[in-house]
Design a protein around this motif. Structure first.
Motif, PDB file in Angstrom:
ATOM      1  N   LYS A   1       0.834  -1.216   0.000  1.00  0.00           N
ATOM      2  CA  LYS A   1       0.000   0.000   0.000  1.00  0.00           C
ATOM      3  C   LYS A   1       0.859   1.253   0.000  1.00  0.00           C
ATOM      4  N   VAL A   2       1.884   1.270   0.830  1.00  0.00           N
ATOM      5  CA  VAL A   2       2.737   2.458   0.929  1.00  0.00           C
ATOM      6  C   VAL A   2       3.527   2.647  -0.367  1.00  0.00           C
ATOM      7  N   ALA A   3       3.985   1.538  -0.949  1.00  0.00           N
ATOM      8  CA  ALA A   3       4.715   1.633  -2.220  1.00  0.00           C
ATOM      9  C   ALA A   3       3.827   2.269  -3.290  1.00  0.00           C
ATOM     10  N   LYS A   4       2.571   1.853  -3.343  1.00  0.00           N
ATOM     11  CA  LYS A   4       1.642   2.425  -4.327  1.00  0.00           C
ATOM     12  C   LYS A   4       1.394   3.901  -4.044  1.00  0.00           C
ATOM     13  N   LEU A   5       1.278   4.238  -2.761  1.00  0.00           N
ATOM     14  CA  LEU A   5       1.068   5.633  -2.370  1.00  0.00           C
ATOM     15  C   LEU A   5       2.257   6.505  -2.810  1.00  0.00           C
ATOM     16  N   LEU A   6       3.472   6.017  -2.575  1.00  0.00           N
ATOM     17  CA  LEU A   6       4.662   6.788  -2.975  1.00  0.00           C
ATOM     18  C   LEU A   6       4.731   6.912  -4.491  1.00  0.00           C
ATOM     19  N   LYS A   7       4.438   5.810  -5.180  1.00  0.00           N
ATOM     20  CA  LYS A   7       4.463   5.813  -6.656  1.00  0.00           C
ATOM     21  C   LYS A   7       3.459   6.823  -7.211  1.00  0.00           C
ATOM     22  N   GLU A   8       2.289   6.885  -6.573  1.00  0.00           N
ATOM     23  CA  GLU A   8       1.243   7.783  -7.065  1.00  0.00           C
ATOM     24  C   GLU A   8       1.527   9.252  -6.761  1.00  0.00           C
ATOM     25  N   THR A   9       2.252   9.524  -5.697  1.00  0.00           N
ATOM     26  CA  THR A   9       2.374  10.918  -5.251  1.00  0.00           C
ATOM     27  C   THR A   9       3.743  11.544  -5.558  1.00  0.00           C
ATOM     28  N   LEU A  10       4.732  10.721  -5.844  1.00  0.00           N
ATOM     29  CA  LEU A  10       6.072  11.241  -6.151  1.00  0.00           C
ATOM     30  C   LEU A  10       6.440  10.832  -7.577  1.00  0.00           C
ATOM     31  N   ASP A  11       7.365  11.541  -8.165  1.00  0.00           N
ATOM     32  CA  ASP A  11       7.755  11.204  -9.537  1.00  0.00           C
ATOM     33  C   ASP A  11       8.890  10.180  -9.553  1.00  0.00           C
ATOM     34  N   CYS A  12       8.714   9.119  -8.781  1.00  0.00           N
ATOM     35  CA  CYS A  12       9.788   8.117  -8.733  1.00  0.00           C
ATOM     36  C   CYS A  12       9.556   7.065  -9.814  1.00  0.00           C
ATOM     37  N   GLN A  13      10.661   6.475 -10.270  1.00  0.00           N
ATOM     38  CA  GLN A  13      10.544   5.447 -11.304  1.00  0.00           C
ATOM     39  C   GLN A  13      10.646   4.035 -10.733  1.00  0.00           C
ATOM     40  N   GLY A  14      11.031   3.949  -9.456  1.00  0.00           N
ATOM     41  CA  GLY A  14      11.139   2.638  -8.825  1.00  0.00           C
ATOM     42  C   GLY A  14      11.151   2.772  -7.315  1.00  0.00           C
ATOM     43  N   ILE A  15      11.041   1.636  -6.636  1.00  0.00           N
ATOM     44  CA  ILE A  15      11.103   1.649  -5.168  1.00  0.00           C
ATOM     45  C   ILE A  15      11.912   0.438  -4.706  1.00  0.00           C
ATOM     46  N   THR A  16      12.879   0.692  -3.832  1.00  0.00           N
ATOM     47  CA  THR A  16      13.695  -0.380  -3.268  1.00  0.00           C
ATOM     48  C   THR A  16      13.286  -0.613  -1.824  1.00  0.00           C
ATOM     49  N   ARG A  17      13.088  -1.883  -1.471  1.00  0.00           N
ATOM     50  CA  ARG A  17      12.798  -2.213  -0.077  1.00  0.00           C
ATOM     51  C   ARG A  17      14.046  -2.831   0.539  1.00  0.00           C
ATOM     52  N   LEU A  18      14.335  -2.454   1.780  1.00  0.00           N
ATOM     53  CA  LEU A  18      15.415  -3.137   2.492  1.00  0.00           C
ATOM     54  C   LEU A  18      15.125  -3.147   3.974  1.00  0.00           C
ATOM     55  N   GLN A  19      15.802  -4.066   4.665  1.00  0.00           N
ATOM     56  CA  GLN A  19      15.477  -4.267   6.076  1.00  0.00           C
ATOM     57  C   GLN A  19      16.702  -4.877   6.757  1.00  0.00           C
ATOM     58  N   ASN A  20      17.287  -4.143   7.693  1.00  0.00           N
ATOM     59  CA  ASN A  20      18.521  -4.575   8.354  1.00  0.00           C
ATOM     60  C   ASN A  20      18.237  -5.385   9.625  1.00  0.00           C
ATOM     61  N   ASN A  21      19.103  -6.361   9.883  1.00  0.00           N
ATOM     62  CA  ASN A  21      18.977  -7.196  11.083  1.00  0.00           C
ATOM     63  C   ASN A  21      20.315  -7.325  11.790  1.00  0.00           C
ATOM     64  N   GLU A  22      20.333  -6.996  13.085  1.00  0.00           N
ATOM     65  CA  GLU A  22      21.532  -7.037  13.919  1.00  0.00           C
ATOM     66  C   GLU A  22      22.632  -6.142  13.336  1.00  0.00           C
ATOM     67  N   TYR A  23      23.678  -6.714  12.771  1.00  0.00           N
ATOM     68  CA  TYR A  23      24.765  -5.881  12.255  1.00  0.00           C
ATOM     69  C   TYR A  23      24.233  -4.955  11.164  1.00  0.00           C
ATOM     70  N   GLY A  24      24.494  -3.656  11.318  1.00  0.00           N
ATOM     71  CA  GLY A  24      23.981  -2.689  10.335  1.00  0.00           C
ATOM     72  C   GLY A  24      22.620  -2.132  10.704  1.00  0.00           C
ATOM     73  N   GLN A  25      22.043  -2.645  11.791  1.00  0.00           N
ATOM     74  CA  GLN A  25      20.722  -2.177  12.234  1.00  0.00           C
ATOM     75  C   GLN A  25      20.901  -1.157  13.345  1.00  0.00           C
ATOM     76  N   GLU A  26      20.537   0.075  13.042  1.00  0.00           N
ATOM     77  CA  GLU A  26      20.708   1.163  14.019  1.00  0.00           C
ATOM     78  C   GLU A  26      19.597   1.140  15.077  1.00  0.00           C
ATOM     79  N   VAL A  27      18.358   1.036  14.636  1.00  0.00           N
ATOM     80  CA  VAL A  27      17.223   1.041  15.560  1.00  0.00           C
ATOM     81  C   VAL A  27      16.728  -0.390  15.756  1.00  0.00           C
ATOM     82  N   LYS A  28      16.726  -0.830  17.010  1.00  0.00           N
ATOM     83  CA  LYS A  28      16.424  -2.239  17.298  1.00  0.00           C
ATOM     84  C   LYS A  28      14.928  -2.478  17.495  1.00  0.00           C
ATOM     85  N   HIS A  29      14.158  -1.943  16.578  1.00  0.00           N
ATOM     86  CA  HIS A  29      12.718  -2.216  16.479  1.00  0.00           C
ATOM     87  C   HIS A  29      12.501  -2.481  14.995  1.00  0.00           C
ATOM     88  N   TYR A  30      11.998  -3.663  14.663  1.00  0.00           N
ATOM     89  CA  TYR A  30      11.869  -4.070  13.265  1.00  0.00           C
ATOM     90  C   TYR A  30      11.335  -2.917  12.397  1.00  0.00           C
TER      91      TYR A  30
END
Ligand code: 5GP
Ligand code: ZN
Length: 132
Positions: free
Chosen positions: A66-95
């Motif tokens: 839903k959020v990806a579609k919202l961003l696509k509809e409201t911003l002039d972006c050509q793509g969207i990348t999803r990422l999610q860090n776990n432990e090492y490289g994760q600054e905030v320890k809330h998923y």
């Protein structure tokens, strides 16, 4: 709990919320890698992917669409990348899942309306218009 994202959920720290349902909240990243960089988090505290339950994994996945579609509809972006860090490289320890809009011919630095980078508040106004 002394967790910055739990504080955002409880409203103790303000956030530019762009999507919310019973289990999930999505808001703009305070230090965006691109215009519209958003984070999607479960309202319940889970540290990372290893701790998540199946119900919340499902809710995050559905909300990310839903959020990806919202961003696509409201911003002039050509793509969207999803990422999610776990432990090492994760600054905030809330998923949290990152949704990072991508703009043609750029890596993460972007242009919207001819400007190199917009203030988070300005992006919020653009995205929010279609929510309310
Ligand atoms: P991580 O490295 O843990 O995957 O990413 C944490 C992200 O949370 C970073 O992109 C950082 O800018 C963002 N962040 C940290 N504190 C806050 C905050 O108080 N508000 C918001 N909106 N984003 C935050
Ligand atoms: Zn938390």
């Amino acid at each position: 709990m002394d967790c910055i994202f739990c504080k955002i959920i409880r409203g103790e720290i303000p956030s530019y919320t762009i999507y919310e349902d019973e289990q999930v909240r999505a808001f703009l990243d305070i230090q965006p890698l691109s215009n519209g960089h958003a984070l999607i988090i479960p309202k319940k505290h889970f540290e990372n992917l290893y701790d998540m339950d199946s119900e919340n994994l499902k809710c995050i996945e559905l909300a990310s669409q839903k959020v990806a579609k919202l961003l696509k509809e409201t911003l002039d972006c050509q793509g969207i990348t999803r990422l999610q860090n776990n432990e090492y490289g994760q600054e905030v320890k809330h998923y949290h899942m990152h949704l990072i809009p991508r703009y043609k011919n750029k890596m993460f630095k972007v242009q919207v309306d001819g400007k190199e980078k917009l203030e988070v508040e300005e992006i919020f106004r653009k995205v929010q218009k279609s929510v309310s």
